[in-house]
Design a protein around this motif. Sequence first.
Motif, PDB file in Angstrom:
ATOM      1  N   GLU A 214      -4.209 -16.122  10.111  1.00 38.11           N
ATOM      2  CA  GLU A 214      -4.426 -15.238   8.872  1.00 38.11           C
ATOM      3  C   GLU A 214      -4.919 -15.670   7.779  1.00 38.11           C
ATOM      4  O   GLU A 214      -5.669 -15.150   7.151  1.00 38.11           O
ATOM      5  N   VAL A 215      -4.758 -17.089   7.511  1.00 37.99           N
ATOM      6  CA  VAL A 215      -5.287 -17.822   6.412  1.00 37.99           C
ATOM      7  C   VAL A 215      -6.921 -17.638   6.296  1.00 37.99           C
ATOM      8  O   VAL A 215      -7.638 -17.228   5.520  1.00 37.99           O
ATOM      9  N   LEU A 216      -7.468 -17.853   7.516  1.00 41.34           N
ATOM     10  CA  LEU A 216      -8.809 -17.502   7.716  1.00 41.34           C
ATOM     11  C   LEU A 216      -9.602 -16.256   7.346  1.00 41.34           C
ATOM     12  O   LEU A 216     -10.520 -16.007   7.244  1.00 41.34           O
TER      13      LEU A 216
ATOM     14  N   ARG B   7      -0.076 -16.261  -4.705  1.00 41.54           N
ATOM     15  CA  ARG B   7      -0.611 -17.409  -5.532  1.00 41.54           C
ATOM     16  C   ARG B   7      -1.796 -17.909  -4.746  1.00 41.54           C
ATOM     17  O   ARG B   7      -2.664 -18.400  -5.165  1.00 41.54           O
ATOM     18  N   LEU B   8      -1.373 -18.387  -3.275  1.00 37.16           N
ATOM     19  CA  LEU B   8      -2.527 -19.065  -2.459  1.00 37.16           C
ATOM     20  C   LEU B   8      -3.810 -18.114  -2.638  1.00 37.16           C
ATOM     21  O   LEU B   8      -4.816 -18.716  -2.862  1.00 37.16           O
ATOM     22  N   TYR B   9      -3.784 -17.014  -2.151  1.00 36.72           N
ATOM     23  CA  TYR B   9      -4.900 -16.211  -1.985  1.00 36.72           C
ATOM     24  C   TYR B   9      -5.713 -15.840  -3.325  1.00 36.72           C
ATOM     25  O   TYR B   9      -6.933 -15.968  -3.323  1.00 36.72           O
ATOM     26  N   GLY B  10      -4.955 -15.918  -4.386  1.00 34.91           N
ATOM     27  CA  GLY B  10      -5.513 -15.767  -5.705  1.00 34.91           C
ATOM     28  C   GLY B  10      -6.469 -16.833  -6.053  1.00 34.91           C
ATOM     29  O   GLY B  10      -7.530 -17.042  -6.476  1.00 34.91           O
ATOM     30  N   ASN B  11      -5.599 -18.268  -6.012  1.00 34.90           N
ATOM     31  CA  ASN B  11      -6.396 -19.437  -6.131  1.00 34.90           C
ATOM     32  C   ASN B  11      -7.582 -19.696  -5.216  1.00 34.90           C
ATOM     33  O   ASN B  11      -8.807 -20.191  -5.367  1.00 34.90           O
ATOM     34  N   LEU B  12      -7.332 -19.475  -3.956  1.00 34.78           N
ATOM     35  CA  LEU B  12      -8.534 -19.446  -2.915  1.00 34.78           C
ATOM     36  C   LEU B  12      -9.865 -18.453  -3.441  1.00 34.78           C
ATOM     37  O   LEU B  12     -10.761 -19.035  -3.170  1.00 34.78           O
ATOM     38  N   SER B  13      -9.427 -17.466  -4.064  1.00 34.78           N
ATOM     39  CA  SER B  13     -10.423 -16.545  -4.350  1.00 34.78           C
ATOM     40  C   SER B  13     -11.141 -17.051  -5.564  1.00 34.78           C
ATOM     41  O   SER B  13     -12.350 -17.160  -5.821  1.00 34.78           O
TER      42      SER B  13
END
Length: 491
Positions: free
Chosen positions: A108-110, A75-81
Motif C-alpha cells: 500500500e505504501v507504493l 504524517r508519513l504520506y504528507g512528508n513523502l508528498s
Amino acid sequence: MSSASHDLTETPATAAAGRTYAIRTYGCQMNVHDSERLSGLLEAAGYVRAADQSGQDADLVVFNTCAVRENADNRLYGNLSHLVPVKNARPGMQIAVGGCLAQKDQQEVLRKAPNVDVVFGTHNLASLPVLLERARHNAQAQVEIVESLQNFPSDLPSRRDSAFSAWVSVSVGCDNTCTFCIVPSLRGKETDRRPGEVLAEIEALVADGVSEITLLGQNVNSYGRSFGDRFAFGKLLRACGSIDGLERVRFTSPHPRDFTTDVIEAMAETPNVCPQLHMPLQSGSDTVLRAMRRSYRRDRYLQIIDEVRAAMPDAAITTDIIVGFPAETEADFEQTLDVVRRARFTSAFTFQYSPRPGTPAAAMTEQIPKAVVQQRYDRLITLQDEISWETNKQLVGREVEVLVSTGPGKKDNANGRVSGRARDGRLVHVEVGGNDIQSGDVVRSRVSYAAPHHLVADGALLQHRRARRVTAPATATVDAGRPLLSIGPRP
C-alpha cells in the motif's frame, strides 16, 4: 510475506560510497534504537550522514515509521508528498520506508507514494543496503517484508546519537493482546535475547565510552519467559551492577501484570540501577482496563507503586495514560484522575485515544466524541502538571547529579547552562559558571528552581567529573561468537 529474496553476501558499498543519508524517526524508543542500527548499516555500506537530517539535501531519505497513533499515516504520506519535487530535481535520490507502518501497509505504501524506492519491515533492517542497490540497479521499487523475526539483530552495527548513552534491546515483540495496540501484529511474538548476549553488548558499549544504558523491551518484566526463567530480568539488572564503568542503568517499559518483588529488590540493591520507573497505567478504571484487556486492576497497580516507594522513597515514577477509550464514562475518567492523585507521578505521557485499524478497540461501537475526549484530556493535563510541579518543588535546595547531554551554546543553554538528566530521569539545566563542561560529563549541583517539567541548578558546582574519552567512533557491535553467560532458573 516477502516480494524479494536477497543474498546478504552482496556488497553495495561501492555504489553507495559518498552518498549522503538522512533518517527521520517516529514513535517509540524501539524505533529510535532501530534507526541507530540503520545508520550503522548505511555507514558500513559507504553512506555518509547528511548534515541536514530533514532530507532536503540527502541522496537517501529513510522514514522509520510508527503505526500506533491515528495520524501516523497522514504524517508519513504528507512528508513523502513534500519530497516529490525534491526527488524530481535530484536524479538518483532514493526514499525508503521502514518500521511499523511499512510492516502494516506493505504494498500500500507504493500505491499511495510511487516515489518510494524501498519498503522494508520491522524484521528486515539488515536488508536495507542491498535493497537500495537492487532498486537502483533494476530501476524498480523493492519491497521486503517478513512476518516474524528470523535472527535477533544484535550483530548489526549501530551509529548512536550519543557517545555516552545507549539503548540495549533485551527482547522484541509482545505477547500481550491489548485491544488498543497494533504492535504485536507488527513486531511479532516476544523473542528474548540470552542474558549473556545482552551483557556482552553492554560491556562492548562501556568499552566504547558509554556510561548509561537503557534496557528496551515491549514488556521487560516478561523477559526470560522464552528460556524458562521468570526471574531473569531482576537477575539481569543485578548483573549490570557488576560491569565496571557502567554508571547508570534504566529500563522501559514494564507491564504491571508481570511486575514482581524481585525486580523491585534488584532496583533498590543495585547501585547503578537508577531510581526511576516508567510503568504504563493506561486507565484508572477497572471497567476500562478490562475492555482494554489489561490484565491488572487499579488496586494492584497502586500496590506496586507503594512497594516501589517503600524500597526507594525518592524514586521518580512516570506513566502512560489513554483518555477517551471507547465507552469510557465520566465516572471511569474520574477514577483515572483519582489514581493520578494517589500515585503522584513525576510526569505522564498522555494520549487521546485514536482507533487503529486492525485492533479490536477500533471496532467498538461506543467511540467517545472528540469534544468530550479533549475536555477530559485537558483536565488530566492540568492535574498532572500541578502534581509534577509540586513534586519538583520538593527538590529545591537538594543536591542533584546530572549526566550532561547538551553543552553550552545550544538554543536552550545560551545563558551558560548545560542540560542533562538526573539519576531519577528528571531534566535539569545546570549553570556552569565558566567551567568547561562537555557532553558526557557528570556534574553535581544544588537545585535552585523547579518548573513542572524541569529543574534548574544555578550556583557553584559541587562536583565535576570528566567523561571517559575513547578514540573509537560511537558505534558498537556484539561478538556473536562469544559464549553466552548462563543465568539459570532461580530456585
